[in-house]
Design a protein around this motif. Sequence first.
Motif, PDB file in Angstrom:
ATOM      1  N   ARG A 119       0.824  -1.212   0.000  1.00  0.00           N
ATOM      2  CA  ARG A 119       0.000   0.000   0.000  1.00  0.00           C
ATOM      3  C   ARG A 119       0.854   1.256   0.000  1.00  0.00           C
ATOM      4  N   ASN A 120       1.967   1.220   0.705  1.00  0.00           N
ATOM      5  CA  ASN A 120       2.828   2.401   0.789  1.00  0.00           C
ATOM      6  C   ASN A 120       3.446   2.767  -0.557  1.00  0.00           C
ATOM      7  N   GLY A 121       3.496   1.808  -1.485  1.00  0.00           N
ATOM      8  CA  GLY A 121       4.048   2.081  -2.812  1.00  0.00           C
ATOM      9  C   GLY A 121       3.010   2.518  -3.828  1.00  0.00           C
ATOM     10  N   ILE A 122       1.753   2.675  -3.390  1.00  0.00           N
ATOM     11  CA  ILE A 122       0.660   3.074  -4.280  1.00  0.00           C
ATOM     12  C   ILE A 122       0.167   4.438  -3.840  1.00  0.00           C
ATOM     13  N   SER A 123       0.258   5.418  -4.724  1.00  0.00           N
ATOM     14  CA  SER A 123       0.023   6.807  -4.335  1.00  0.00           C
ATOM     15  C   SER A 123      -1.377   7.053  -3.789  1.00  0.00           C
ATOM     16  N   THR A 124      -2.396   6.398  -4.348  1.00  0.00           N
ATOM     17  CA  THR A 124      -3.761   6.636  -3.867  1.00  0.00           C
ATOM     18  C   THR A 124      -3.920   6.195  -2.421  1.00  0.00           C
ATOM     19  N   PHE A 125      -3.328   5.072  -2.050  1.00  0.00           N
ATOM     20  CA  PHE A 125      -3.373   4.649  -0.651  1.00  0.00           C
ATOM     21  C   PHE A 125      -2.677   5.666   0.244  1.00  0.00           C
ATOM     22  N   SER A 126      -1.603   6.262  -0.258  1.00  0.00           N
ATOM     23  CA  SER A 126      -0.854   7.226   0.546  1.00  0.00           C
ATOM     24  C   SER A 126      -1.642   8.507   0.780  1.00  0.00           C
ATOM     25  N   LYS A 127      -2.577   8.804  -0.120  1.00  0.00           N
ATOM     26  CA  LYS A 127      -3.408  10.004   0.023  1.00  0.00           C
ATOM     27  C   LYS A 127      -4.707   9.745   0.774  1.00  0.00           C
ATOM     28  N   MET A 128      -5.049   8.497   0.981  1.00  0.00           N
ATOM     29  CA  MET A 128      -6.343   8.121   1.548  1.00  0.00           C
ATOM     30  C   MET A 128      -6.447   8.512   3.024  1.00  0.00           C
ATOM     31  N   PRO A 129      -7.555   9.100   3.445  1.00  0.00           N
ATOM     32  CA  PRO A 129      -7.752   9.389   4.875  1.00  0.00           C
ATOM     33  C   PRO A 129      -7.633   8.113   5.703  1.00  0.00           C
ATOM     34  N   GLN A 130      -7.029   8.225   6.860  1.00  0.00           N
ATOM     35  CA  GLN A 130      -6.721   7.049   7.669  1.00  0.00           C
ATOM     36  C   GLN A 130      -7.966   6.280   8.104  1.00  0.00           C
ATOM     37  N   ASN A 131      -9.039   6.984   8.392  1.00  0.00           N
ATOM     38  CA  ASN A 131     -10.251   6.273   8.814  1.00  0.00           C
ATOM     39  C   ASN A 131     -10.854   5.476   7.664  1.00  0.00           C
ATOM     40  N   VAL A 132     -10.783   6.025   6.447  1.00  0.00           N
ATOM     41  CA  VAL A 132     -11.275   5.331   5.259  1.00  0.00           C
ATOM     42  C   VAL A 132     -10.395   4.118   4.963  1.00  0.00           C
ATOM     43  N   LEU A 133      -9.097   4.303   5.092  1.00  0.00           N
ATOM     44  CA  LEU A 133      -8.150   3.208   4.869  1.00  0.00           C
ATOM     45  C   LEU A 133      -8.394   2.065   5.853  1.00  0.00           C
ATOM     46  N   LYS A 134      -8.534   2.398   7.118  1.00  0.00           N
ATOM     47  CA  LYS A 134      -8.727   1.373   8.147  1.00  0.00           C
ATOM     48  C   LYS A 134     -10.018   0.601   7.923  1.00  0.00           C
ATOM     49  N   THR A 135     -11.086   1.309   7.548  1.00  0.00           N
ATOM     50  CA  THR A 135     -12.368   0.651   7.288  1.00  0.00           C
ATOM     51  C   THR A 135     -12.241  -0.353   6.142  1.00  0.00           C
ATOM     52  N   GLY A 136     -11.567   0.068   5.068  1.00  0.00           N
ATOM     53  CA  GLY A 136     -11.392  -0.803   3.911  1.00  0.00           C
ATOM     54  C   GLY A 136     -10.551  -2.022   4.214  1.00  0.00           C
ATOM     55  N   ILE A 137      -9.471  -1.824   4.966  1.00  0.00           N
ATOM     56  CA  ILE A 137      -8.598  -2.942   5.327  1.00  0.00           C
ATOM     57  C   ILE A 137      -9.366  -3.961   6.161  1.00  0.00           C
ATOM     58  N   ASN A 138     -10.108  -3.478   7.131  1.00  0.00           N
ATOM     59  CA  ASN A 138     -10.865  -4.380   8.001  1.00  0.00           C
ATOM     60  C   ASN A 138     -11.917  -5.161   7.214  1.00  0.00           C
ATOM     61  N   LYS A 139     -12.590  -4.489   6.292  1.00  0.00           N
ATOM     62  CA  LYS A 139     -13.621  -5.152   5.497  1.00  0.00           C
ATOM     63  C   LYS A 139     -13.013  -6.209   4.579  1.00  0.00           C
ATOM     64  N   LEU A 140     -11.880  -5.860   3.934  1.00  0.00           N
ATOM     65  CA  LEU A 140     -11.225  -6.818   3.042  1.00  0.00           C
ATOM     66  C   LEU A 140     -10.697  -8.014   3.821  1.00  0.00           C
ATOM     67  N   ALA A 141     -10.073  -7.760   4.960  1.00  0.00           N
ATOM     68  CA  ALA A 141      -9.543  -8.856   5.775  1.00  0.00           C
ATOM     69  C   ALA A 141     -10.667  -9.796   6.209  1.00  0.00           C
ATOM     70  N   LYS A 142     -11.796  -9.231   6.592  1.00  0.00           N
ATOM     71  CA  LYS A 142     -12.933 -10.051   7.013  1.00  0.00           C
ATOM     72  C   LYS A 142     -13.456 -10.901   5.864  1.00  0.00           C
ATOM     73  N   ASP A 143     -13.597 -10.283   4.671  1.00  0.00           N
ATOM     74  CA  ASP A 143     -14.134 -11.011   3.513  1.00  0.00           C
ATOM     75  C   ASP A 143     -13.175 -12.082   3.015  1.00  0.00           C
ATOM     76  N   LEU A 144     -11.885 -11.880   3.184  1.00  0.00           N
ATOM     77  CA  LEU A 144     -10.924 -12.918   2.817  1.00  0.00           C
ATOM     78  C   LEU A 144     -10.966 -14.066   3.814  1.00  0.00           C
ATOM     79  N   SER A 145     -11.221 -13.731   5.056  1.00  0.00           N
ATOM     80  CA  SER A 145     -11.264 -14.745   6.097  1.00  0.00           C
ATOM     81  C   SER A 145     -12.528 -15.610   6.026  1.00  0.00           C
ATOM     82  N   ASN A 146     -13.667 -14.973   5.746  1.00  0.00           N
ATOM     83  CA  ASN A 146     -14.927 -15.721   5.759  1.00  0.00           C
ATOM     84  C   ASN A 146     -15.351 -16.250   4.387  1.00  0.00           C
ATOM     85  N   GLY A 147     -14.541 -15.977   3.360  1.00  0.00           N
ATOM     86  CA  GLY A 147     -14.820 -16.500   2.023  1.00  0.00           C
ATOM     87  C   GLY A 147     -15.714 -15.630   1.165  1.00  0.00           C
ATOM     88  N   ALA A 148     -16.121 -14.476   1.677  1.00  0.00           N
ATOM     89  CA  ALA A 148     -17.027 -13.608   0.922  1.00  0.00           C
ATOM     90  C   ALA A 148     -16.374 -13.077  -0.352  1.00  0.00           C
TER      91      ALA A 148
END
Length: 260
Positions: free
Chosen positions: A207-236
């Motif tokens: 993520r640190n090597g992708i400019s859009t992630f570097s510009k993303m507000p931290q709360n938006v970034l954290k929400t997205g990471i948590n959602k993706l991690a959950k969906d990868l874990s539960n198979g969604a």
Amino acid sequence: MVVTLYNAIAQGYNQTRQPDPRIVDRLLELLDLPQGNTIADIGAGTGNYSNAIADRGYEVIAIEPSGAMQQQAPSHQSVTWIQAAAESIPLADNTVDGAIVMLALHHFHNIAAGIAQINRIVAAGKIVIFAFEQNKIPDFWLTDYFPYFIQDTLKTFPSTVEISQQINQITQKKVRVIPFFLPPNLSDNFAAAGWQKPEIYLDDSVRNGISTFSKMPQNVLKTGINKLAKDLSNGAWLNKYGYLKQQPNYDAGYRILIIE
């Protein structure tokens, strides 16, 4: 703004943004220049593609405004560095035989001025631009988790149709646009490199090597990471996008513009 951004993400950039040999092959195929010719790399970053092209037998002039990015560049005997922006390249007319712009056009402060400068320094050869078609971004599954990508892409990346028309007006040269379909195992982890490997977006270094992630507000970034991690874990994620695992390549919207 752009220089400040890339000064900030320069550390560790080489770790995840290695040149992909298939992209290097395509760039050189389209430039169609004999070995020993001089190629300018505009917006060269840490010089990964500059060095890869130099390894193929070319002289390269790497032009990059961020001093921090340049400091991360491994030295190469056939690569000459110039710290400058695309809009003010300190080279004489017709200095180089061809030029590339590798995912940097959208970072130009003034695209028209940058194109005019690149056209000025290129002799009879081609200019090859690896870019992104903004209209494709809503189709990419990553925006389900990080919708900020849509607004940032539409704001940052020019339409390839519009930019082609602008380039034609500036250079009075023909512009061709061809798609570049992404393989699943890219070594250059730019924004859509994980189209088949969603887990890479949970990696801070990617993520640190992708400019859009570097510009993303931290709360938006954290929400997205948590959602993706959950969906990868539960198979969604697999249930919804698992079909991508069967595809040999993917049209994420990357386009190559050839000015000749």
